[in-house]
Motif scaffolding. Structure first.
Motif, mmCIF file in Angstrom:
data_model
loop_
_atom_site.group_PDB
_atom_site.id
_atom_site.type_symbol
_atom_site.label_atom_id
_atom_site.label_comp_id
_atom_site.label_asym_id
_atom_site.label_seq_id
_atom_site.Cartn_x
_atom_site.Cartn_y
_atom_site.Cartn_z
ATOM 1 N N GLY A 95 9.215 54.832 48.429
ATOM 2 C CA GLY A 95 7.919 55.427 48.704
ATOM 3 C C GLY A 95 7.031 54.580 49.587
ATOM 4 N N HIS A 96 7.443 53.318 49.810
ATOM 5 C CA HIS A 96 6.598 52.409 50.573
ATOM 6 C C HIS A 96 7.484 51.301 51.128
ATOM 7 C CE1 HIS A 96 2.732 50.784 51.748
ATOM 8 N NE2 HIS A 96 2.933 49.641 51.127
ATOM 9 N N VAL A 97 7.098 50.771 52.288
ATOM 10 C CA VAL A 97 7.845 49.684 52.918
ATOM 11 C C VAL A 97 6.882 48.563 53.263
ATOM 12 C CG1 VAL A 97 9.243 49.001 54.913
ATOM 13 C CG2 VAL A 97 9.592 51.245 53.864
ATOM 14 N N GLN A 98 7.286 47.328 52.952
ATOM 15 C CA GLN A 98 6.487 46.166 53.315
ATOM 16 C C GLN A 98 7.271 45.286 54.281
ATOM 17 O OE1 GLN A 98 5.082 44.658 49.397
ATOM 18 N NE2 GLN A 98 3.095 45.403 50.080
ATOM 19 N N LEU A 99 6.536 44.684 55.215
ATOM 20 C CA LEU A 99 7.148 43.999 56.349
ATOM 21 C C LEU A 99 6.986 42.492 56.279
ATOM 22 C CD1 LEU A 99 5.715 46.322 59.161
ATOM 23 C CD2 LEU A 99 7.950 46.505 58.050
ATOM 24 N N LEU B 283 7.230 35.428 58.088
ATOM 25 C CA LEU B 283 6.192 35.648 59.074
ATOM 26 C C LEU B 283 6.320 37.075 59.606
ATOM 27 C CD1 LEU B 283 6.278 32.218 60.951
ATOM 28 C CD2 LEU B 283 4.634 32.989 59.232
ATOM 29 N N GLU B 284 5.556 37.409 60.611
ATOM 30 C CA GLU B 284 5.520 38.776 61.102
ATOM 31 C C GLU B 284 6.850 39.208 61.715
ATOM 32 O OE1 GLU B 284 4.672 36.288 64.712
ATOM 33 O OE2 GLU B 284 3.945 36.259 62.644
ATOM 34 N N PRO B 285 7.130 40.516 61.728
ATOM 35 C CA PRO B 285 8.321 41.016 62.398
ATOM 36 C C PRO B 285 8.426 40.488 63.820
ATOM 37 C CG PRO B 285 7.300 42.789 61.147
ATOM 38 C CD PRO B 285 6.364 41.613 61.072
ATOM 39 N N GLY B 286 9.625 39.967 64.122
ATOM 40 C CA GLY B 286 9.867 39.385 65.434
ATOM 41 C C GLY B 286 9.778 37.880 65.449
ATOM 42 N N ALA B 287 9.256 37.284 64.368
ATOM 43 C CA ALA B 287 9.104 35.824 64.325
ATOM 44 C C ALA B 287 10.325 35.126 63.753
ATOM 45 C CB ALA B 287 7.870 35.436 63.505
ATOM 46 N N HIS C 267 14.765 36.057 62.305
ATOM 47 C CA HIS C 267 16.028 36.621 62.784
ATOM 48 C C HIS C 267 16.422 37.895 62.030
ATOM 49 C CE1 HIS C 267 17.990 34.894 59.206
ATOM 50 N NE2 HIS C 267 17.414 33.739 59.502
ATOM 51 N N TYR C 268 15.455 38.560 61.425
ATOM 52 C CA TYR C 268 15.719 39.801 60.707
ATOM 53 C C TYR C 268 16.157 40.899 61.679
ATOM 54 C CZ TYR C 268 14.994 43.558 57.292
ATOM 55 O OH TYR C 268 15.169 44.626 56.442
ATOM 56 N N ASP C 269 17.058 41.770 61.212
ATOM 57 C CA ASP C 269 17.596 42.853 62.033
ATOM 58 C C ASP C 269 16.713 44.095 61.881
ATOM 59 O OD1 ASP C 269 19.063 44.864 63.265
ATOM 60 O OD2 ASP C 269 20.994 44.146 62.533
ATOM 61 N N TRP C 270 15.701 44.212 62.726
ATOM 62 C CA TRP C 270 14.784 45.347 62.630
ATOM 63 C C TRP C 270 15.418 46.681 63.016
ATOM 64 C CZ3 TRP C 270 10.921 44.821 59.582
ATOM 65 C CH2 TRP C 270 10.454 43.522 59.322
ATOM 66 N N PRO C 271 16.244 46.747 64.047
ATOM 67 C CA PRO C 271 16.884 48.037 64.337
ATOM 68 C C PRO C 271 17.682 48.589 63.156
ATOM 69 C CG PRO C 271 17.094 46.587 66.225
ATOM 70 C CD PRO C 271 16.516 45.757 65.107
ATOM 71 N N GLN C 272 18.402 47.718 62.445
ATOM 72 C CA GLN C 272 19.184 48.188 61.303
ATOM 73 C C GLN C 272 18.281 48.836 60.253
ATOM 74 O OE1 GLN C 272 20.569 45.261 58.442
ATOM 75 N NE2 GLN C 272 22.564 46.280 58.284
ATOM 76 N N THR C 273 17.165 48.197 59.950
ATOM 77 C CA THR C 273 16.254 48.718 58.925
ATOM 78 C C THR C 273 15.599 50.009 59.376
ATOM 79 O OG1 THR C 273 15.806 46.590 57.883
ATOM 80 C CG2 THR C 273 14.079 48.253 57.728
ATOM 81 N N LEU C 274 15.088 50.034 60.584
ATOM 82 C CA LEU C 274 14.387 51.224 61.053
ATOM 83 C C LEU C 274 15.338 52.408 61.233
ATOM 84 C CD1 LEU C 274 11.888 49.603 63.563
ATOM 85 C CD2 LEU C 274 11.490 50.296 61.196
ATOM 86 N N ASP D 260 4.174 46.710 68.990
ATOM 87 C CA ASP D 260 5.034 47.006 70.129
ATOM 88 C C ASP D 260 6.510 46.929 69.738
ATOM 89 O OD1 ASP D 260 5.496 47.385 73.086
ATOM 90 O OD2 ASP D 260 6.445 45.425 72.825
ATOM 91 N N LEU D 261 6.870 45.885 68.997
ATOM 92 C CA LEU D 261 8.264 45.719 68.566
ATOM 93 C C LEU D 261 8.725 46.882 67.720
ATOM 94 C CD1 LEU D 261 10.892 44.059 67.981
ATOM 95 C CD2 LEU D 261 9.645 43.064 66.041
ATOM 96 N N LEU D 262 7.972 47.245 66.706
ATOM 97 C CA LEU D 262 8.418 48.264 65.769
ATOM 98 C C LEU D 262 8.427 49.656 66.405
ATOM 99 C CD1 LEU D 262 6.612 47.009 62.540
ATOM 100 C CD2 LEU D 262 9.015 46.725 63.172
ATOM 101 N N ARG D 263 7.482 49.943 67.240
ATOM 102 C CA ARG D 263 7.465 51.262 67.872
ATOM 103 C C ARG D 263 8.529 51.357 68.958
ATOM 104 N NH1 ARG D 263 3.301 53.597 65.367
ATOM 105 N NH2 ARG D 263 1.425 52.375 64.949
#
Length: 265
Positions: free
Chosen positions: A206-210, A216-220, A222-229, A260-263
Motif C-alpha cells: 500500500g505504500h513505498v519508501q525510498l 541516502l537518496e535514490p541514485g546515491a 548502487h540500488y537497482d531502481w529499474p528493477q523495483t520500478l 528526475d531519476l525516478l521519473r
C-alpha cells in the motif's frame, strides 16, 4: 507507471506546511510525508494539518517517530503503543492522508546481535502482533485510512523482516485497514530478489519508501531502481513513493535529481 513522489517533511524548506509543500512542488515532488511524532506531538498538530489540507497541501502519509511500538515486550508499553497508533491514524485521517507507517518494533531486539535469543517465543510474538494489528486495522478502516506495516532489516527487528513476512499478517487480518510497506533500503538487505518479492506481495503493498543501498537518496548508492520500478509497474502500483532516507547534500540540490531519476526510469 502512475505514481506520486513525497518528500520528507524535515527536508522541505519553509516554516509552514504550505511553504514546505510549495518547496516540494518546486523540486519535482507531489506531496509531503509527515513526521508522526508520539507523546502527543502529532496530536497537537491537528488544527495545523486541517488548515494545510484546506489550503491544498498533499500529505498522503506519516511515519512513526515514537518511543515504543506494538511489539514491545512490556505489556503496558505495548498497550500504550496500540492506543497511540490508533490516535496517530486519526490525525492522518484529519490531514486527508491515506495511512500511517509503523513497524512491529524498532531496535527492540535482533537475533543477529547478542544475546541472540529473544525473551519471548516466536509463536507468542506472532500472536500478540496479530492481536494488535487486528485492533489497529479495524480502527483504521473505520477512519478510512490504512496502517502500513513496515518490514525492517534483521538488525532492527526480529519478527517482520521481509515483504513475505508482512504479507502473512495482511492476509491473516484481511482488512482494508492494513497493508504492507515496501522500503527499498530494508529490501536491499533482506530480499534475495527484490523484483520477485514485490511481485509476490502484489496488491498487499500500500505504500513505498525510498532509500538507496547506503540509506541516502535514490541514485546515491548502487540500488537497482529499474528493477523495483518495473516490478511496481507489473503489480499495477499507483500509490506514493515517499523519501525515507538521508540526503547527500542540500535538499534543493538533491531532490530534483531524485525526481528526475525516478521519473526517467
Amino acid at each position: 507507471m502512475a505514481f506520486k513522489l513525497a518528500a520528507q517533511e524535515s527536508t522541505c524548506e519553509g516554516d509552514t506546511l504550505e511553504e514546505k509543500f510549495a518547496f516540494a512542488k518546486s523540486v519535482g515532488f507531489d506531496g509531503i510525508e509527515l513526521s508522526g511524532r508520539g507523546n502527543g506531538v502529532f496530536l497537537s498538530r491537528v488544527d495545523e494539518l486541517k488548515a494545510a489540507r484546506s489550503a491544498g497541501v498533499e500529505m498522503p502519509s506519516a511515519v512513526a517517530h515514537v518511543d515504543y511500538f506494538i511489539g514491545d515486550f512490556d505489556p503496558d508499553r505495548r498497550r500504550a503503543a496500540i492506543d497511540e497508533l490508533k490516535d496517530l491514524l486519526g490525525v492522518v485521517a484529519e490531514a486527508g492522508g491515506l495511512g500511517f507507517v509503523t513497524p512491529h518494533a524498532f531496535g527492540l531486539f535482533s537475533r543477529h546481535l547478542p544475546p541472540f535469543t529473544p525473551p519471548r517465543s516466536d509463536e507468542e510474538s506472532r500472536r500478540l502482533l496479530l492481536e494488535a494489528l487486528d485492533e489497529v486495522a479495524q480502527h483504521a478502516a473505520g477512519l478510512g485510512v490504512t496502517a502500513y506495516l513496515e518490514p525492517l532489516n534483521r538488525f532492527e527487528d526480529f519478527v517482520v523482516n521481509t515483504l513475505a513476512d508482512a504479507s502473512w499478517y495482511v492476509d491473516e487480518i484481511a482488512s482494508p485497514g492494513l497493508a504492507v510497506v515496501a522500503d527499498t533500503w530494508h529490501m536491499s538487505i533482506e530480499e534475495s530478489d527484490i523484483g520477485a518479492a514485490i511481485r509476490a506481495a502484489g496488491s498487499r503493498i500500500g505504500h513505498v519508501q525510498l532509500g538507496d543501498s547506503n540509506r541516502l537518496e535514490p541514485g546515491a548508492g548502487h540500488y537497482d531502481w529499474p528493477q523495483t520500478l518495473e516490478a511496481l509497474d507489473d503489480i499495477g502500483y499507483e500509490g506514493w513513493l515517499a523519501m525515507e532516507c538521508g540526503l547527500s547534500g542540500p535538499a534543493r540540490e538533491v531532490l530534483p535529481r531524485v525526481a528526475d531519476l525516478l521519473r526517467r526510469v
